[in-house]
Design an enzyme around this catalytic site. Structure first.
Site, PDB file in Angstrom:
ATOM      1  N   ARG A 232       9.533  14.594 -32.475  1.00 47.85           N
ATOM      2  CA  ARG A 232       9.875  16.078 -32.608  1.00 47.85           C
ATOM      3  C   ARG A 232      10.686  16.384 -33.979  1.00 47.85           C
ATOM      4  O   ARG A 232      11.521  15.415 -34.209  1.00 47.85           O
ATOM      5  CB  ARG A 232      10.497  16.509 -31.604  1.00 47.85           C
ATOM      6  N   GLU A 261       8.061  24.411 -37.181  1.00 48.61           N
ATOM      7  CA  GLU A 261       6.881  24.444 -37.253  1.00 48.61           C
ATOM      8  C   GLU A 261       6.383  25.933 -37.168  1.00 48.61           C
ATOM      9  O   GLU A 261       6.907  26.616 -36.341  1.00 48.61           O
ATOM     10  CB  GLU A 261       6.005  23.422 -36.698  1.00 48.61           C
ATOM     11  N   HIS A 279       1.430  17.949 -37.341  1.00 52.70           N
ATOM     12  CA  HIS A 279       1.778  17.576 -36.097  1.00 52.70           C
ATOM     13  C   HIS A 279       0.300  17.481 -35.236  1.00 52.70           C
ATOM     14  O   HIS A 279      -0.101  18.005 -34.553  1.00 52.70           O
ATOM     15  CB  HIS A 279       2.243  19.063 -35.202  1.00 52.70           C
TER      16      HIS A 279
HETATM   17  O1  A2R Z   1      17.066   5.940 -23.771  1.00 54.88           O
HETATM   18  P1  A2R Z   1      16.016   5.386 -22.705  1.00 54.88           P
HETATM   19  O2  A2R Z   1      16.222   4.128 -22.370  1.00 54.88           O
HETATM   20  O3  A2R Z   1      15.910   6.469 -21.815  1.00 54.88           O
HETATM   21  O4  A2R Z   1      14.853   5.346 -23.591  1.00 54.88           O
HETATM   22  C1  A2R Z   1      13.831   6.348 -24.016  1.00 54.88           C
HETATM   23  C2  A2R Z   1      14.067   6.829 -25.529  1.00 54.88           C
HETATM   24  N1  A2R Z   1      15.302   8.064 -25.772  1.00 54.88           N
HETATM   25  C3  A2R Z   1      16.277   7.806 -26.363  1.00 54.88           C
HETATM   26  N2  A2R Z   1      16.752   6.852 -27.144  1.00 54.88           N
HETATM   27  C4  A2R Z   1      17.738   7.071 -27.782  1.00 54.88           C
HETATM   28  N3  A2R Z   1      18.738   7.900 -27.505  1.00 54.88           N
HETATM   29  C5  A2R Z   1      18.329   8.968 -26.483  1.00 54.88           C
HETATM   30  N4  A2R Z   1      19.150   9.878 -26.556  1.00 54.88           N
HETATM   31  C6  A2R Z   1      16.950   8.986 -26.076  1.00 54.88           C
HETATM   32  N5  A2R Z   1      16.297   9.476 -25.213  1.00 54.88           N
HETATM   33  C7  A2R Z   1      15.069   9.227 -24.803  1.00 54.88           C
HETATM   34  O5  A2R Z   1      12.931   7.316 -26.037  1.00 54.88           O
HETATM   35  C8  A2R Z   1      12.425   5.723 -24.185  1.00 54.88           C
HETATM   36  O6  A2R Z   1      12.541   4.424 -24.948  1.00 54.88           O
HETATM   37  C9  A2R Z   1      11.543   6.778 -25.265  1.00 54.88           C
HETATM   38  C10 A2R Z   1      10.958   7.768 -24.625  1.00 54.88           C
HETATM   39  O7  A2R Z   1       9.710   7.134 -23.832  1.00 54.88           O
HETATM   40  P2  A2R Z   1       8.931   7.857 -22.756  1.00 54.88           P
HETATM   41  O8  A2R Z   1       9.760   8.794 -21.814  1.00 54.88           O
HETATM   42  O9  A2R Z   1       7.813   6.970 -22.321  1.00 54.88           O
HETATM   43  O10 A2R Z   1       8.132   9.058 -23.734  1.00 54.88           O
HETATM   44  P3  A2R Z   1       6.782   8.886 -24.447  1.00 54.88           P
HETATM   45  O11 A2R Z   1       5.588   8.894 -23.473  1.00 54.88           O
HETATM   46  O12 A2R Z   1       6.619   7.667 -25.206  1.00 54.88           O
HETATM   47  O13 A2R Z   1       6.774  10.013 -25.517  1.00 54.88           O
HETATM   48  C11 A2R Z   1       7.883  10.188 -26.297  1.00 54.88           C
HETATM   49  C12 A2R Z   1       7.817  11.386 -27.184  1.00 54.88           C
HETATM   50  C13 A2R Z   1       7.241  12.754 -26.221  1.00 54.88           C
HETATM   51  O14 A2R Z   1       8.211  13.463 -25.535  1.00 54.88           O
HETATM   52  C14 A2R Z   1       6.844  13.547 -27.464  1.00 54.88           C
HETATM   53  O15 A2R Z   1       7.964  14.329 -28.027  1.00 54.88           O
HETATM   54  C15 A2R Z   1       6.131  12.957 -28.664  1.00 54.88           C
HETATM   55  O16 A2R Z   1       6.601  11.491 -28.054  1.00 54.88           O
HETATM   56  O17 A2R Z   1       5.122  12.797 -28.676  1.00 54.88           O
END
Ligand code: A2R
Length: 320
Positions: A232, A261, A279
């Site tokens: 994002r 965007e 995007h």
């Molecule tokens: O931080 P963790 O251990 O919950 O790991 C998640 C990481 N993440 C962060 N890393 C650093 N600082 C943060 N504040 C933080 N918040 C979240 O992002 C995890 O490794 C990753 C998200 O993975 P998933 O929930 O499996 O999401 P996915 O399906 O990979 O999609 C990611 C994003 C979507 O939300 C759309 O915005 C975009 O990709 O298409």
């Protein structure tokens, strides 16, 4: 009687057809008088669908009091006020996994286009320069590159797997270390940025990730460093990014997402070391079909079986 469904944002003809079979459909962009709608047809609206980009305006969420479920056409749902929805016992669903490979491919495409100066080379031929001026300067190799992932979830790990095919040295930063990962974990993002050539951003959007990529992170990547963002726009401090590219403190960027965007800072249009896409991370016919089918499935299952397939984590307690 079919339940009412409010459709926000763009959907495919296939989704429209599937929704029409099970719901009385109302398209937000075709509603001339929203107050009148909310007082009439809106009373029967029990479901909404929206995209990761459009979300649901808070006013709609507050005033459509019969809504039980919101089906988001996308994995990222930061444009929906999930806390508010959950406080009203509204289930929110999204489309994880089915777009992992596509978004990962988009990330690699941007990295390769930046490194091999694809657009510069293409333009060079089209402008007739090859025959007049000879070859273009050498570009950069992706093979063997040290690449850091900011985010190592479903999509981050799909990117890592694709980078393995290029023998890249992959590391990652997230809040938590993954057990049994073959890749190096950095608890500190700046330290990882110092050690890698390219940083690929693939976290969710929203308040908790806002401007994680600071000026300091870009300084750490340095004049030979590359930033790729397929997450994002909000995750990167865009003003700092533009300044770092302008000053040459950051080498190059491949950007699919932007802070506001479809607005893109125009100064980026002038930079040969930047590749821009609007995007399109998941935007192929095949992947959007899979996402659309899952978006429909969540709604149809809810009204036929009382179950959903892919709820967002925040509302798992609301589903059986
Ligand atoms: O931080 P963790 O251990 O919950 O790991 C998640 C990481 N993440 C962060 N890393 C650093 N600082 C943060 N504040 C933080 N918040 C979240 O992002 C995890 O490794 C990753 C998200 O993975 P998933 O929930 O499996 O999401 P996915 O399906 O990979 O999609 C990611 C994003 C979507 O939300 C759309 O915005 C975009 O990709 O298409």
């Amino acid at each position: 009687m079919k339940p009412g469904l409010l459709i926000i944002g763009e959907i495919t003809p296939r989704m429209a057809e599937a929704f029409a079979a099970s719901f009385s459909c109302y398209y937000l962009d075709q509603i001339a008088d929203i107050d009148q709608f909310l007082a009439t047809d809106g009373l029967s609206v029990q479901a909404m669908t929206t995209s990761g980009h459009d979300g649901v305006p808070d006013e709609i969420l507050d005033r459509l009091t019969a809504v039980k479920i919101i089906s988001n056409y996308g994995v990222g749902y930061d444009a929906i006020n999930v806390d508010k929805a959950v406080s009203k016992d509204i289930i929110v669903t999204h489309t994880p996994d089915v777009l992992n490979e596509e978004v990962a491919t988009t990330a690699l495409m941007l990295l390769m286009a930046v490194c091999r100066e694809l657009l510069v080379n293409d333009r060079y031929i089209r402008e007739g320069n090859w025959s007049k001026k000879g070859n273009t300067p050498l570009s950069r190799a992706v093979d063997g590159m040290a690449v850091g992932l900011l985010g190592y979830g479903r999509i981050g790990q799909a990117i890592a797997a694709k980078l393995e095919a290029f023998s890249c040295d992959v590391s990652y930063h997230a809040r938590t270390e993954r057990e049994n990962s073959p890749h190096r974990y950095y608890p500190d993002l700046v330290s990882m940025a110092q050690d890698v050539t390219a940083l690929i951003v693939i976290t969710p959007g929203g308040a908790s990730t806002n401007h994680l990529v600071t000026d300091e992170v870009m300084e750490a990547l340095g004049p030979d460093g590359i930033l790729v963002n397929v997450a994002r726009g909000s995750v990167v401090d865009e003003d700092a990014l533009v300044a770092a590219l302008t000053d040459g403190r950051l080498g190059a960027a491949g950007l699919d997402v932007f802070a506001a965007e479809p607005h893109v800072p125009e100064v980026l249009f002038t930079m040969d070391n930047v590749v821009l896409t609007p995007h399109i991370g998941s935007a192929t016919i095949e992947t959007r079909q899979a996402m659309g089918d899952l978006t429909v499935e969540n709604l149809v299952r809810y009204f036929s079986e009382g179950k959903v397939t892919t709820p967002v984590p925040e509302c798992k307690h609301l589903v059986s």
